[in-house]
Design an enzyme around this catalytic site. Structure first.
Site, PDB file in Angstrom:
ATOM      1  N   LYS A   1      -4.873   4.322  -1.771  1.00  0.00           N
ATOM      2  CA  LYS A   1      -6.261   3.809  -1.898  1.00  0.00           C
ATOM      3  C   LYS A   1      -7.119   4.069  -0.660  1.00  0.00           C
ATOM      4  CE  LYS A   1      -3.864  -0.042  -0.641  1.00  0.00           C
ATOM      5  NZ  LYS A   1      -2.746  -0.796  -1.125  1.00  0.00           N
TER       6      LYS A   1
ATOM      7  N   GLY B   1       9.275 -11.118   0.988  1.00  0.00           N
ATOM      8  CA  GLY B   1       8.888  -9.703   0.871  1.00  0.00           C
ATOM      9  C   GLY B   1       7.636  -9.475   0.043  1.00  0.00           C
TER      10      GLY B   1
ATOM     11  N   VAL C   1      -5.737   1.761  -7.651  1.00  0.00           N
ATOM     12  CA  VAL C   1      -6.321   0.435  -7.916  1.00  0.00           C
ATOM     13  C   VAL C   1      -5.502  -0.236  -9.011  1.00  0.00           C
ATOM     14  CG1 VAL C   1      -8.369  -0.849  -8.660  1.00  0.00           C
ATOM     15  CG2 VAL C   1      -8.638   1.293  -7.389  1.00  0.00           C
TER      16      VAL C   1
ATOM     17  N   GLU D   1      -4.888   7.107 -10.505  1.00  0.00           N
ATOM     18  CA  GLU D   1      -4.764   5.890 -11.323  1.00  0.00           C
ATOM     19  C   GLU D   1      -4.094   4.741 -10.559  1.00  0.00           C
ATOM     20  OE1 GLU D   1      -5.842   5.224 -14.804  1.00  0.00           O
ATOM     21  OE2 GLU D   1      -5.543   3.417 -13.630  1.00  0.00           O
TER      22      GLU D   1
ATOM     23  N   THR E   1       8.702   3.150  -1.090  1.00  0.00           N
ATOM     24  CA  THR E   1       8.749   2.363  -2.325  1.00  0.00           C
ATOM     25  C   THR E   1       8.174   3.138  -3.508  1.00  0.00           C
ATOM     26  OG1 THR E   1       8.469   0.399  -0.965  1.00  0.00           O
ATOM     27  CG2 THR E   1       8.076   0.130  -3.311  1.00  0.00           C
ATOM     28  N   VAL E   2       6.946   3.648  -3.348  1.00  0.00           N
ATOM     29  CA  VAL E   2       6.294   4.312  -4.490  1.00  0.00           C
ATOM     30  C   VAL E   2       6.935   5.677  -4.775  1.00  0.00           C
ATOM     31  CG1 VAL E   2       4.104   5.166  -5.437  1.00  0.00           C
ATOM     32  CG2 VAL E   2       4.126   3.078  -4.057  1.00  0.00           C
TER      33      VAL E   2
ATOM     34  N   LYS F   1     -10.411  -1.108  -2.912  1.00  0.00           N
ATOM     35  CA  LYS F   1     -10.255  -0.957  -4.365  1.00  0.00           C
ATOM     36  C   LYS F   1     -11.585  -1.145  -5.101  1.00  0.00           C
ATOM     37  CE  LYS F   1      -5.395  -2.291  -4.149  1.00  0.00           C
ATOM     38  NZ  LYS F   1      -4.475  -3.442  -4.137  1.00  0.00           N
TER      39      LYS F   1
ATOM     40  N   GLU G   1       3.292  -8.448   3.750  1.00  0.00           N
ATOM     41  CA  GLU G   1       3.708  -7.604   4.872  1.00  0.00           C
ATOM     42  C   GLU G   1       3.863  -8.464   6.125  1.00  0.00           C
ATOM     43  OE1 GLU G   1       3.851  -4.184   4.748  1.00  0.00           O
ATOM     44  OE2 GLU G   1       2.932  -3.831   2.792  1.00  0.00           O
TER      45      GLU G   1
HETATM   46  N1  HSE Z   1      -0.804  -4.988  -0.729  1.00  0.00           N
HETATM   47  C1  HSE Z   1      -1.282  -4.659  -2.032  1.00  0.00           C
HETATM   48  C2  HSE Z   1      -1.312  -5.922  -2.889  1.00  0.00           C
HETATM   49  C3  HSE Z   1      -0.393  -3.610  -2.632  1.00  0.00           C
HETATM   50  O1  HSE Z   1      -0.786  -6.952  -2.455  1.00  0.00           O
HETATM   51  O2  HSE Z   1      -1.888  -5.920  -3.965  1.00  0.00           O
HETATM   52  C4  HSE Z   1      -0.996  -2.853  -3.777  1.00  0.00           C
HETATM   53  O3  HSE Z   1      -2.118  -2.121  -3.420  1.00  0.00           O
END
Ligand code: HSE
Length: 407
Positions: free
Chosen positions: A100, A182, A127, A124, A11-12, A200, A185
């Protein structure tokens, strides 16, 4: 032109490629040079996707290529991300990450390696996803002594709590719905148990104190025990329940925790709903500063990674100092942390002893009633130390719920 490699095309990682392509011209202008993705590393094949032309499966190809100056690490997890990052920094390549877990655990060490090799380790996106918070803490707010950071740092749990609040639904039903959509998870543990928010707030507190805060040392509670009845009481108090990651400086020490809190409308975090994140920072000069935006998701998170890539491109061969040493930060003891507590317990009817025991345990309390909830006693204690509360609450059977109060 500066060559970039992206580690992980999930995704990222795919978001990083998309942001660099979509905003190519504006990014070139801001970086002063074109940023070109030379490689994408992933074990999978992506037939039909243009990324196939630059896809590699062997990290050494990237590591040994002297033309690659910046790496965007979007693999997540500790290994192999840790080894790949370390080796890149040792080779003088800058690394920008959304990871993270890795930053919380090895941030101080990786920053030190980056410094020794005239490179940068930027994080960046680790968090608050797309919300700028790391750079503000490292740059814009350095004139201040930061005395508090309180944040809604997890979008999944904020979505669940918002749905519970708005629809009166049970935790399990909302979680299932969030998984189907979605937003959560299939294995939601890291989010709903507060572990993600814990990492975080550990990163943010390390930056604020300039020394290592181990996430294992932060008391962490999730949202699995919050019920629809809690929200009925919250409504009666014109409040809401939010999962906060919090670090507060009291008498020179930071007290950190992750836990659900009752928050009232005068707190800016009250209005942070759905998948959004909000981070409230208090500085002794600037006062309150609020950061709000999308804490997760492909493009918001990738936007933050790419902002780091641009920063790294502007600082090639030069380390931008970040104060976060490997020495351990001395946090205040959780047991000594003070809060007011909202407590719900079975109402024993005409049993006078119950009221007497409540007074003996907590002194004068503020009783709360909620429409549609029967056979319960609910009250808010005065401010009391965690250890004392834990001791006193043992005197009661049938305690349904305990939530800290932020007002
Ligand atoms: N699982 C995390 C959230 C994703 O729901 O904020 C982002 O770190």
């Amino acid at each position: 032109m500066v060559n970039v490699a992206v580690l992980g095309y999930g995704t990222v990682g795919s978001g990083v490629v998309e942001v660099l392509n979509t905003n190519k011209d504006i990014i070139r202008q801001k970086a002063g040079e074109e940023l070109k993705v030379k490689y994408v590393l992933d074990l999978r094949e992506f037939e039909g996707d243009p990324v196939s032309e630059i896809l590699v499966h062997d990290y050494d190809v990237i590591l040994k290529d002297k033309d690659v100056k910046i790496i965007a690490e979007a693999m997540g997890g500790e290994e192999p991300a840790y080894t790949f990052t370390k080796n890149a920094l040792l080779a003088g390549k800058s690394v920008c990450t959304s990871n993270k877990e890795l930053v919380a655990k090895h941030g101080a060490e990786l920053l030190e390696i980056a410094k020794k090799n005239n490179a940068n380790y930027f994080f960046e996106a680790s968090v608050g996803g797309g919300i700028p918070i790391i750079r503000p803490l490292n740059q814009c707010l350095v004139a201040d002594e930061i005395t508090e950071i309180s944040g809604i740092l997890n979008g999944t749990t904020n979505y669940i709590l918002t749905e519970m609040s708005e629809k009166g639904s049970a935790f399990e039903d909302v979680l299932k719905d969030a998984q189907d959509k979605g937003y959560a998870e299939r294995n939601p543990e890291a989010d709903v148990e507060g572990y993600d928010a814990c990492r975080k707030i550990a990163i943010l507190t390390s930056l604020v104190t300039g020394a290592q805060v181990d996430f294992e040392d932060i008391h962490t509670e999730g949202i699995t025990r919050i019920t629809d009845a809690d929200f009925k009481y919250a409504k009666a108090m014109k409040a809401s329940v939010k999962l906060l990651g919090r670090s507060k400086r009291i008498d020179g020490k930071f007290y950190s925790m992750v836990a659900p809190f009752l928050v009232k409308a005068d707190n800016p975090l009250y209005s942070v709903n759905g998948v959004f994140n909000g981070i409230l920072v208090h500085g002794n000069m600037v006062d309150d500063v609020m950061f709000y935006g999308q804490g997760a998701g492909k493009c918001p998170t990738a936007s933050a990674v790419v902002s780091d890539v641009v920063d790294a491109a502007k600082n090639l061969g030069k380390n931008v100092p970040v104060v976060w040493s490997k020495n351990k930060s001395e946090l205040g003891k959780f047991e000594e942390c003070k809060s007011r507590f909202f407590v719900r317990m079975k109402d024993k009817g005409l049993d006078d002893d119950q009221m007497t025991t409540i007074i003996e345990a907590f002194g004068d309390v503020l009783y709360v009633k909620a429409e549609g909830v029967v056979d319960e006693l609910a009250f808010i204690t005065k401010e009391i130390k965690e250890a004392e509360f834990a001791e006193q609450i043992k005197r009661f059977e049938d305690v349904y719920s305990v939530i800290r109060v932020d007002f």
